[in-house]
Design an enzyme around this catalytic site. Sequence first.
Site, PDB file in Angstrom:
ATOM      1  N   CYS A 100       0.835  -1.112  -0.040  1.00  0.00           N
ATOM      2  CA  CYS A 100      -0.085   0.217  -0.044  1.00  0.00           C
ATOM      3  C   CYS A 100       0.836   0.941   0.129  1.00  0.00           C
ATOM      4  O   CYS A 100       1.725   1.533   0.876  1.00  0.00           O
ATOM      5  CB  CYS A 100      -0.800  -0.126   1.260  1.00  0.00           C
ATOM      6  SG  CYS A 100      -2.166   1.327   1.294  1.00  0.00           S
ATOM      7  N   ASN A 200      -1.710  -9.255  -9.470  1.00  0.00           N
ATOM      8  CA  ASN A 200      -2.535  -8.230  -9.284  1.00  0.00           C
ATOM      9  C   ASN A 200      -2.269  -6.732 -10.193  1.00  0.00           C
ATOM     10  O   ASN A 200      -0.790  -6.432 -10.211  1.00  0.00           O
ATOM     11  CB  ASN A 200      -2.324  -7.803  -7.786  1.00  0.00           C
ATOM     12  CG  ASN A 200      -3.160  -6.288  -7.425  1.00  0.00           C
ATOM     13  OD1 ASN A 200      -2.598  -5.759  -6.603  1.00  0.00           O
ATOM     14  ND2 ASN A 200      -4.383  -6.503  -7.870  1.00  0.00           N
ATOM     15  N   ASP A 202      -4.705  -3.748 -12.394  1.00  0.00           N
ATOM     16  CA  ASP A 202      -5.339  -3.468 -13.579  1.00  0.00           C
ATOM     17  C   ASP A 202      -6.237  -4.563 -14.409  1.00  0.00           C
ATOM     18  O   ASP A 202      -6.362  -4.508 -15.391  1.00  0.00           O
ATOM     19  CB  ASP A 202      -4.345  -2.912 -14.910  1.00  0.00           C
ATOM     20  CG  ASP A 202      -3.753  -1.542 -14.259  1.00  0.00           C
ATOM     21  OD1 ASP A 202      -4.332  -0.801 -13.251  1.00  0.00           O
ATOM     22  OD2 ASP A 202      -2.658  -0.929 -14.779  1.00  0.00           O
ATOM     23  N   GLY A 224      -9.062  -5.607  -7.610  1.00  0.00           N
ATOM     24  CA  GLY A 224      -9.400  -4.722  -6.729  1.00  0.00           C
ATOM     25  C   GLY A 224     -10.434  -3.809  -7.437  1.00  0.00           C
ATOM     26  O   GLY A 224     -11.818  -4.056  -7.238  1.00  0.00           O
ATOM     27  N   ARG A 225     -10.016  -2.640  -7.946  1.00  0.00           N
ATOM     28  CA  ARG A 225     -10.907  -1.535  -8.429  1.00  0.00           C
ATOM     29  C   ARG A 225     -12.050  -2.009  -9.265  1.00  0.00           C
ATOM     30  O   ARG A 225     -13.215  -1.341  -9.207  1.00  0.00           O
ATOM     31  CB  ARG A 225     -10.171  -0.340  -8.883  1.00  0.00           C
ATOM     32  CG  ARG A 225      -9.282   0.437  -7.869  1.00  0.00           C
ATOM     33  CD  ARG A 225      -8.300   1.142  -8.547  1.00  0.00           C
ATOM     34  NE  ARG A 225      -7.185   0.292  -9.284  1.00  0.00           N
ATOM     35  CZ  ARG A 225      -6.397   0.867  -9.919  1.00  0.00           C
ATOM     36  NH1 ARG A 225      -6.228   2.295 -10.145  1.00  0.00           N
ATOM     37  NH2 ARG A 225      -5.436   0.030 -10.488  1.00  0.00           N
TER      38      ARG A 225
END
Length: 328
Positions: A100, A200, A202, A224-225
């Site tokens: 992060c 991980n 995109d 994620g997004r």
Amino acid sequence: MFIGPYQLSNQLVLAPMAGVTDRPFRQLCKQLGAGMAVSEMVSSNSLLWGSEKTKRRANHEGEADPISVQIMGTDPVMMAEAARHNADNGAQIIDINMGCPAKKVCNVQAGSALMQNEPLVKDILEAVVNAVDIPVTLKTRTGWDTENRNALNIARIAEHAGIQALAIHGRTRTCMYKGDAEYDTIANVKSRISIPVIANGDISTPEKAKFVLDYTGADAVMIGRAAQGKPWIFREIEHYLQTGQIMSSPDTTEIRDILLGHLANLYEFYGEYTGVRMARKHISWYSKGQKHGAAFRQAVNKAETIEKQLEMTHTFFNTMIKREEIAA
Ligand SMILES: Cc1cc2nc3c(=O)[nH]c(=O)nc-3n(C[C@H](O)[C@H](O)[C@H](O)COP(=O)(O)O)c2cc1C
């Protein structure tokens, strides 16, 4: 793919996202096809463990296995304690955050900033692995900056320390979220270590998920997004990986019903005041790209009660469904 004794039902993992991957969202993504969902990070600072927020983050009631809880910090002793605390509170897997880039995190040398200090990484990983008898996983970026892509060193340290799976976000710390994620570093790490690797960065479509799995040789992908406002992306990717066919997107009625179920769980989990506020960003994501979505978002963000928020959400989606029926 196995993480310690836990066999994941597929190769799809929901990425930890602070403020997003709370229990209601993790449960929903698991129901819609995620094989694992990592919790929001929990601080290793024990002074915070009594806070309402941290207690809520440690609540896994009714959550499907395996329960993976992310911890973050820089002090090996505190991290070991945090791991023990979470294991005692229902975690089945401990995930360590070195991925992060948030200022708040990096200023205290935690998160991806830790990648600069390999001896400290070793101390933290060993301390955590030795503290608990459940599997420990690690999440990293590819390095500190493009001149210092040390993910392979970190991966080797992790493997030696007894880490059981490694998730790598294909960006460096200084890249933040800019540019495109690169997968060469992930492929390189995967070819040189023997613990499972989760790729991980995109991954936003079923085709991209397949491409990344093939290109990197990774054991799983982490999303994620792209799952924000679209938790069904997991079943779509799963379907594509299994059949090579694109599954049709949910129709508006199903999207409405998934969202309403999600809202009910948010209200129950957080209570009215926080639930309504937490729900705002999810409602916004679900309505993205929909006709008249912008005006709806502006209005619904002002709703202060469950009753009002639900009424506006119902009206928005029902109007859209009626419009579609007329057009059909
Ligand atoms: C809102 C938000 C919060 C995040 N919080 C965390 C976190 O708590 N721990 C972590 O390791 N990564 C965190 N990340 C990074 C994601 O886990 C993931 O690595 C990143 O978003 C790249 O994956 P994506 O392109 O699929 O979104 C966060 C990302 C976002 C967008």
